[in-house]
Design a protein around this motif. Structure first.
Motif, mmCIF file in Angstrom:
data_model
loop_
_atom_site.group_PDB
_atom_site.id
_atom_site.type_symbol
_atom_site.label_atom_id
_atom_site.label_comp_id
_atom_site.label_asym_id
_atom_site.label_seq_id
_atom_site.Cartn_x
_atom_site.Cartn_y
_atom_site.Cartn_z
ATOM 1 N N ARG A 77 54.416 51.008 36.667
ATOM 2 C CA ARG A 77 53.852 51.962 37.634
ATOM 3 C C ARG A 77 52.406 52.237 37.245
ATOM 4 N N VAL A 78 51.485 51.997 38.169
ATOM 5 C CA VAL A 78 50.065 52.220 37.889
ATOM 6 C C VAL A 78 49.424 52.950 39.057
ATOM 7 N N ASP A 79 48.409 53.748 38.721
ATOM 8 C CA ASP A 79 47.629 54.429 39.749
ATOM 9 C C ASP A 79 46.714 53.422 40.431
ATOM 10 N N ILE A 80 46.540 53.608 41.737
ATOM 11 C CA ILE A 80 45.625 52.746 42.475
ATOM 12 C C ILE A 80 44.234 52.863 41.855
ATOM 13 N N GLY A 81 43.560 51.727 41.709
ATOM 14 C CA GLY A 81 42.201 51.716 41.177
ATOM 15 C C GLY A 81 42.116 51.690 39.659
ATOM 16 N N VAL A 82 43.242 51.700 38.947
ATOM 17 C CA VAL A 82 43.220 51.658 37.479
ATOM 18 C C VAL A 82 43.339 50.199 37.024
ATOM 19 N N PRO A 83 42.417 49.731 36.177
ATOM 20 C CA PRO A 83 42.454 48.328 35.730
ATOM 21 C C PRO A 83 43.711 48.024 34.910
ATOM 22 N N ILE A 84 44.202 46.788 35.063
ATOM 23 C CA ILE A 84 45.354 46.283 34.316
ATOM 24 C C ILE A 84 44.928 44.974 33.663
ATOM 25 N N MET A 85 45.158 44.865 32.344
ATOM 26 C CA MET A 85 44.890 43.609 31.651
ATOM 27 C C MET A 85 46.184 42.809 31.650
ATOM 28 N N LEU A 86 46.111 41.548 32.089
ATOM 29 C CA LEU A 86 47.268 40.652 32.111
ATOM 30 C C LEU A 86 46.992 39.476 31.181
ATOM 31 N N ASP A 87 48.001 39.111 30.391
ATOM 32 C CA ASP A 87 47.866 38.031 29.420
ATOM 33 C C ASP A 87 49.019 37.051 29.600
ATOM 34 N N ALA A 88 48.695 35.786 29.829
ATOM 35 C CA ALA A 88 49.694 34.715 29.888
ATOM 36 C C ALA A 88 49.886 34.232 28.456
ATOM 37 N N PHE A 89 50.757 34.914 27.731
ATOM 38 C CA PHE A 89 50.962 34.690 26.302
ATOM 39 C C PHE A 89 51.838 33.461 26.086
ATOM 40 N N LEU A 90 51.381 32.545 25.223
ATOM 41 C CA LEU A 90 52.098 31.309 24.908
ATOM 42 C C LEU A 90 52.499 31.358 23.433
ATOM 43 N N PRO A 91 53.641 31.974 23.111
ATOM 44 C CA PRO A 91 54.015 32.141 21.702
ATOM 45 C C PRO A 91 54.090 30.812 20.957
ATOM 46 N N GLY A 92 53.396 30.761 19.812
ATOM 47 C CA GLY A 92 53.444 29.575 18.963
ATOM 48 C C GLY A 92 52.745 28.357 19.519
ATOM 49 N N THR A 93 51.930 28.528 20.552
ATOM 50 C CA THR A 93 51.277 27.391 21.201
ATOM 51 C C THR A 93 49.773 27.623 21.260
ATOM 52 N N ASN A 94 49.002 26.612 20.921
ATOM 53 C CA ASN A 94 47.557 26.661 21.076
ATOM 54 C C ASN A 94 47.249 26.430 22.558
ATOM 55 N N SER A 95 46.587 27.370 23.196
ATOM 56 C CA SER A 95 46.371 27.300 24.645
ATOM 57 C C SER A 95 45.147 26.473 25.052
ATOM 58 N N ASN A 96 44.507 25.797 24.103
ATOM 59 C CA ASN A 96 43.366 24.945 24.463
ATOM 60 C C ASN A 96 43.806 23.888 25.472
#
Length: 175
Positions: A77-96
């Motif tokens: 639940r977030v207020d309208i206009g409030v920034p959200i950071m999203l991370d596509a986390f790849l556990p144990g993997t180098n994302s290069n």
């Protein structure tokens, strides 16, 4: 060629009536298997008066990865206009060399990096962010996260009540 852990469908088709023998796999013309290492499937098809057709299928397995979608703030639940950071986390993997594609409500592009910051400004009650990640070997994973948007609670004062309050202040009456 498949990605590790994905199902593979193996199918044989003949114009003649006969019996299929897959090793491993059983006696159906088509079957689905899930493999995590390079595998070999042998097919023996018996038809007619002792006729046999044999073939082999090699399934090559590419390394796969795990995708977890992380948000900050960690809430749904977030207020309208409030920034959200999203991370596509790849556990144990180098994302290069991985490719990231982010969509808002599965239609509007909002980013192409592992981490993005979004600011929901829609008047809908929810918003969903999707990320599709493609590895250098071509394996694909998709995740999504949905937020309930809290709209501002705006109260418009009643004009006659406001005028009465102003009049009371002007006359010095207690409120």
């Amino acid at each position: 060629t498949i990605c590790a852990g994905e199902p593979v469908m193996l199918s044989a088709e003949a114009l003649l009536t006969g019996t299929y023998f897959w090793n491993p796999g059983g006696m159906a013309a088509t079957f689905v298997d899930t493999v995590s290492v390079n595998s070999q499937y042998a097919l023996r098809f018996e038809y007619g008066e002792g006729c046999v057709y044999e073939d082999t299928v090699h399934v090559m397995v590419r390394p796969n990865f795990t995708l977890k979608l992380v948000s900050d703030p960690d809430t749904n639940r977030v207020d309208i206009g409030v920034p959200i950071m999203l991370d596509a986390f790849l556990p144990g993997t180098n994302s290069n060399n991985f490719i990231f594609t982010w969509l808002e409500n599965n239609s509007d592009p909002v980013g192409n990096t592992q981490q993005i910051t979004v600011t929901p400004i829609i008047n809908d009650s929810t918003v969903t962010y999707f990320v599709t990640v493609v590895s250098p070997s071509g394996c694909t994973q998709t995740e999504s996260i949905t937020f309930t948007i809290i709209q501002p609670n705006i109260k418009v004062p009643n004009a006659s009540r406001l005028m009465g309050t102003v009049l009371m202040i002007l006359l010095g009456w207690p409120l």
